[in-house]
Design an enzyme around this catalytic site. Structure first.
Site, PDB file in Angstrom:
ATOM      1  N   TYR A  42      14.437  -1.985   3.336  1.00 26.40           N
ATOM      2  CA  TYR A  42      14.396  -1.634   1.913  1.00 26.40           C
ATOM      3  C   TYR A  42      15.770  -1.106   1.520  1.00 26.40           C
ATOM      4  O   TYR A  42      16.783  -1.641   1.942  1.00 26.40           O
ATOM      5  CB  TYR A  42      13.242  -0.654   1.650  1.00 26.40           C
ATOM      6  CG  TYR A  42      12.827  -0.590   0.208  1.00 26.40           C
ATOM      7  CD1 TYR A  42      12.569  -1.762  -0.512  1.00 26.40           C
ATOM      8  CD2 TYR A  42      12.731   0.621  -0.458  1.00 26.40           C
ATOM      9  CE1 TYR A  42      12.213  -1.726  -1.851  1.00 26.40           C
ATOM     10  CE2 TYR A  42      12.370   0.665  -1.801  1.00 26.40           C
ATOM     11  CZ  TYR A  42      12.113  -0.507  -2.494  1.00 26.40           C
ATOM     12  OH  TYR A  42      11.765  -0.471  -3.813  1.00 26.40           O
ATOM     13  N   LYS A  94      -8.596 -20.851   2.762  1.00 29.95           N
ATOM     14  CA  LYS A  94      -7.518 -21.845   2.773  1.00 29.95           C
ATOM     15  C   LYS A  94      -6.227 -21.211   3.278  1.00 29.95           C
ATOM     16  O   LYS A  94      -5.490 -21.803   4.087  1.00 29.95           O
ATOM     17  CB  LYS A  94      -7.320 -22.366   1.354  1.00 29.95           C
ATOM     18  CG  LYS A  94      -6.557 -23.651   1.278  1.00 29.95           C
ATOM     19  CD  LYS A  94      -7.495 -24.809   1.432  1.00 29.95           C
ATOM     20  CE  LYS A  94      -6.840 -26.131   1.214  1.00 29.95           C
ATOM     21  NZ  LYS A  94      -7.799 -27.216   1.102  1.00 29.95           N
TER      22      LYS A  94
END
Length: 372
Positions: free
Chosen positions: A19, A74
């Site tokens: 970060y 999926k």
């Protein structure tokens, strides 16, 4: 499903890289050269699985919230079989203009778009518009995934039966998303368009009908050279292959008109158009969409490897050549000794499938010149 870091986050130094301030260097690099987003972030290996919930499995128009379990499933299959990170996105609109606008706005976050469970004929327009707009692969799996696996299965069925794909008379029962795509895929794969008859709920598609939408009218203009009219019984008279992608039931009287020693792919789920035990009375090769019978026509044989190959190659779209290459790769996974009337496609769990499809699709993308 979950999201996990691919790097450790155990120390202050790790955090400073993952970060602030370290991440700012990556942002600046991408701002200078946007193509780096595919290398320096997960975009190059991430797919959005997008639905409006209008045509979910055999459940119909159940809406975006009820569709989420299918999209999650999926996404898990993408990761398990193709190593592709996928995010399920269920849109609370069924307006094509809104869907196109939303997916276009989301596209910078992904390397590909997998459209899922969007009803016909809206799905055709949505896919076409997104393909024309976005510089990344767009793929409506209900159309093309099914069609690719059907072509692979029919190639191998023809091999088992000692037949040539081009010589088969084929009936496609259903002219929705899957039926249209299956027909186009079979023609791209070498079947004789004139020897294919497609039916919708009103009967055979032919050029004399005036009630056809543009997709069906285009099929009628290129198929059914004999001008067969009427119902499924008329269409099946002398046919070698029946591909069911419509639901409903096809009776034995109609099946009895088929040429002996052919193939029946009854793909409606969970209830096939023809029960496999009945189909076996009229065909030498029988396939369904179910996992509890032999020869399951399962989209998972196609989509993980297709997107893996497209992302690896840096493809900007998925061409017909890439789809045919995927079908051929699936068919060729089974060596000659593995082929039989009860095994014309690999198992959905066969670890050879996705790598073979990915390699074939990437090579086809390079041949077709659709690289980023």
């Amino acid at each position: 499903m979950s999201v996990q870091s691919s790097v450790p986050l155990a120390t202050r130094e790790d955090l400073a890289l993952a970060y602030t301030p370290g991440v700012a260097q990556v942002c600046e690099a991408i701002a200078d050269d946007e193509s780096l987003v595919h290398e320096l972030t997960w975009v190059g290996r991430a797919v959005a699985v997008v639905t409006d919930g209008s045509a979910v499995l055999g459940l119909g128009n159940i809406g975006p919230r009820a569709a989420m379990p299918v999209m999650e499933g999926k996404a898990v299959l993408f990761k398990q079989f193709g190593g592709v990170d996928a995010v399920p996105i269920c849109l609370d609109t069924q307006d094509p203009d809104e869907i196109v606008a939303i997916v276009t706005a989301l596209a910078p976050s992904f390397g590909g778009i997998n459209l899922e469970d969007i009803s016909a004929p809206r799905c055709f327009d949505i896919e076409r518009r997104l393909e024309a707009t976005l510089p990344i692969p767009v793929f409506h799996d209900d159309q093309h995934g099914t069609a690719i696996v059907v072509l692979a299965a029919l190639r191998n069925a023809a091999r088992v039966l000692g037949r040539d794909l081009r010589d088969l008379r084929i009936v496609v029962s259903g002219a929705g998303a899957a039926g249209v795509a299956v027909t186009k895929m079979l023609i791209s794969g070498g079947a004789d368009a004139g020897e294919i008859v497609v039916l919708d709920s009103q009967g055979c598609l032919h050029t004399g009908r005036t009630d056809l939408n543009p997709e069906k009218a285009a099929l009628a203009a290129t198929t059914n050279a004999g001008g067969i009219t009427g119902d499924i019984a008329n269409a099946l008279r002398g046919a070698d292959v029946l591909i069911g992608v419509s639901g409903g039931t096809i009776g034995e009287t109609a099946l009895a008109g088929m040429s002996p020693g052919g193939a029946i792919f009854a793909l409606a789920n969970p209830t096939p158009e023809v029960h496999p035990e009945i189909a076996a009375r009229y065909a030498a090769v029988v396939a369904t969409g179910r996992s509890d019978f032999p020869n399951q026509i399962n989209n998972v044989l196609a989509f993980p490897g297709i997107f893996r190959g497209a992302l690896d190659a840096g493809a900007t779209r998925i061409t017909d050549g890439m789809k045919v290459a995927a079908a051929n790769a699936i068919a060729e996974v089974l060596a000659e000794g593995e082929l039989s009337t009860g095994a014309i496609v690999p198992s959905a769990l066969d670890p050879r499938v996705a790598p073979a499809v990915a390699a074939a699709v990437a090579a086809a993308a390079r041949r077709d010149g659709v690289l980023r």
